[in-house]
Design a protein around this motif. Structure first.
Motif, PDB file in Angstrom:
ATOM      1  N   ARG A   1      34.972  32.746  34.357  1.00 32.24           N
ATOM      2  CA  ARG A   1      35.678  31.457  34.348  1.00 32.24           C
ATOM      3  C   ARG A   1      34.767  30.375  33.773  1.00 32.24           C
ATOM      4  N   GLU A   2      35.376  29.282  33.399  1.00 29.07           N
ATOM      5  CA  GLU A   2      34.639  28.104  32.930  1.00 29.07           C
ATOM      6  C   GLU A   2      33.528  27.752  33.938  1.00 29.07           C
ATOM      7  N   GLY A   3      32.345  27.485  33.450  1.00 23.23           N
ATOM      8  CA  GLY A   3      31.264  27.067  34.350  1.00 23.23           C
ATOM      9  C   GLY A   3      30.491  28.230  34.962  1.00 23.23           C
TER      10      GLY A   3
ATOM     11  N   ARG B   1      27.846  30.259  39.367  1.00 18.54           N
ATOM     12  CA  ARG B   1      28.795  29.201  38.992  1.00 18.54           C
ATOM     13  C   ARG B   1      28.017  27.894  39.056  1.00 18.54           C
TER      14      ARG B   1
END
Ligand SMILES: Cc1cc2nc3c(=O)[nH]c(=O)nc-3n(C[C@H](O)[C@H](O)[C@H](O)COP(=O)(O)OP(=O)(O)OC[C@H]3O[C@@H](n4cnc5c(N)ncnc54)[C@H](O)[C@@H]3O)c2cc1C
Length: 288
Positions: A175-177, A203
């Motif tokens: 996922r993003e990040g 993350r």
């Protein structure tokens, strides 16, 4: 010396599971053969039947299912490197598979074979453990799913029952990040078994130089690939700089339980666990 055995080549998964149900104790599955043929050759195993899985095309797929990536057990390391899906959704696994053996070994060797062999030094496994991947085991009676971490019980030992095949591996898509890093120390850059390795998945936190989630898996540093939960907790939700990173990564020393063997001493492996972890986190936080 290879003993005589009967070679069977099922064309479908149900056919393969039927054979395992009937001959489970005597039959040895073979995928790419890069581990099994070595064991057959030196007489470590003497099965009366070998089941070639290579016709089971349903186990060669890489699929996106919701927010998860499903990788069939017969997906090769090369397929992991080349698939656009794994490159975007599982970059940490790509980093691990890239370090396996040589081009020839990566072309033949499979994820299912790497997992079933359960070497503490297996290069796809730290990424799978850090990503909290699951393994799906199929038998004639049905399927069950286990976290990869629980599937591995010791060097060469897994929770797989004789009548089961590894069907697929499921992991959450990136996922993003989120960022990852796989760091392997071997005696050479290619065709080298890990002396020590570490897979790190994080993350990024909202504040600069913070991490809101951290997962660490150490390889070749304990009887199985092992999560570093103490270090994970110490790294989470606090501001990190070079000095604090250096201090916290020392905790890796307590997380691992390496052995001395022909490749390295236990002491060297402990020192390298700290160094590999520091380098990986430094790269994630300050260089990428
Ligand atoms: C020269 C050389 C270098 C190597 N370098 C590395 C390296 O750098 N890093 C690394 O991690 N590994 C390395 N390996 C080990 C090996 O290549 C990998 O573990 C590979 O992923 C094994 O996959 P395979 O398909 O060839 O397994 P196979 O040899 O076909 O099978 C291995 C074991 O898994 C079982 N098995 C296979 N598929 C399944 C399934 N679907 N369900 C249940 N059981 C199954 C078999 O019965 C067997 O016991 C190397 C091997 C060689 C020969």
């Amino acid at each position: 010396m290879v003993n005589d055995f009967r070679l069977v080549r099922p064309k479908t998964l149900p056919e393969a599971l039927g054979l395992l149900d009937e001959f489970g104790q005597e039959i040895e599955p073979v995928a790419g053969g890069t581990d099994l043929l070595v064991k057959l050759e030196d007489g470590r195993i003497r099965p009366s039947q070998v089941m070639d899985l290579s016709a089971l095309n349903e186990l060669k797929q890489i699929r996106l299912v919701g927010e998860d990536l499903h990788l069939g057990a017969l997906v090769t390391h090369t397929a992991v490197l080349e698939s656009p899906l794994t490159r975007t959704e599982a970059p940490l696994l790509v980093m691990g598979c890239r370090t396996v053996g040589s081009t020839q070994i990566r072309n033949m060797g499979t994820l299912g074979g790497n997992l079933a062999t359960a070497s503490p030094a297996g290069d796809s496994i730290p990424a799978l453990v850090a990503l909290e991947a699951k393994v799906v085991l199929a038998s004639k009676k049905g399927e069950r799913t286990l976290p990869v971490e629980d599937f591995l019980v010791g060097p060469g030992k897994t929770e797989r029952r004789r009548e089961e095949l590894i069907k697929e591996i499921i992991l959450p898509c990136a996922r993003e990040g989120e960022k990852g890093f796989y760091n392997k120390l071997g005696q050479r850059n290619a065709l080298a078994i890990s002396i020590a390795n570490v897979a790190v998945w994080v993350r990024l936190g909202e504040r600069k130089n913070t991490l809101s989630r951290v997962r660490i898996a150490f390889g070749a540093l304990a009887p199985t690939v092992k999560r570093g939960r103490m270090v994970e907790d110490a790294l989470t939700d606090r501001e990190l700089d070079e000095a604090s990173l250096k201090g916290i990564t020392q905790l890796a020393w307590k997380e691992v339980a390496p052995i001395t063997d022909i490749r390295a001493s236990a002491q060297y492996r402990r020192d390298m666990a700290i160094a590999l972890l520091y380098q990986s986190l430094y790269h994630i936080l300050f260089l990428s």
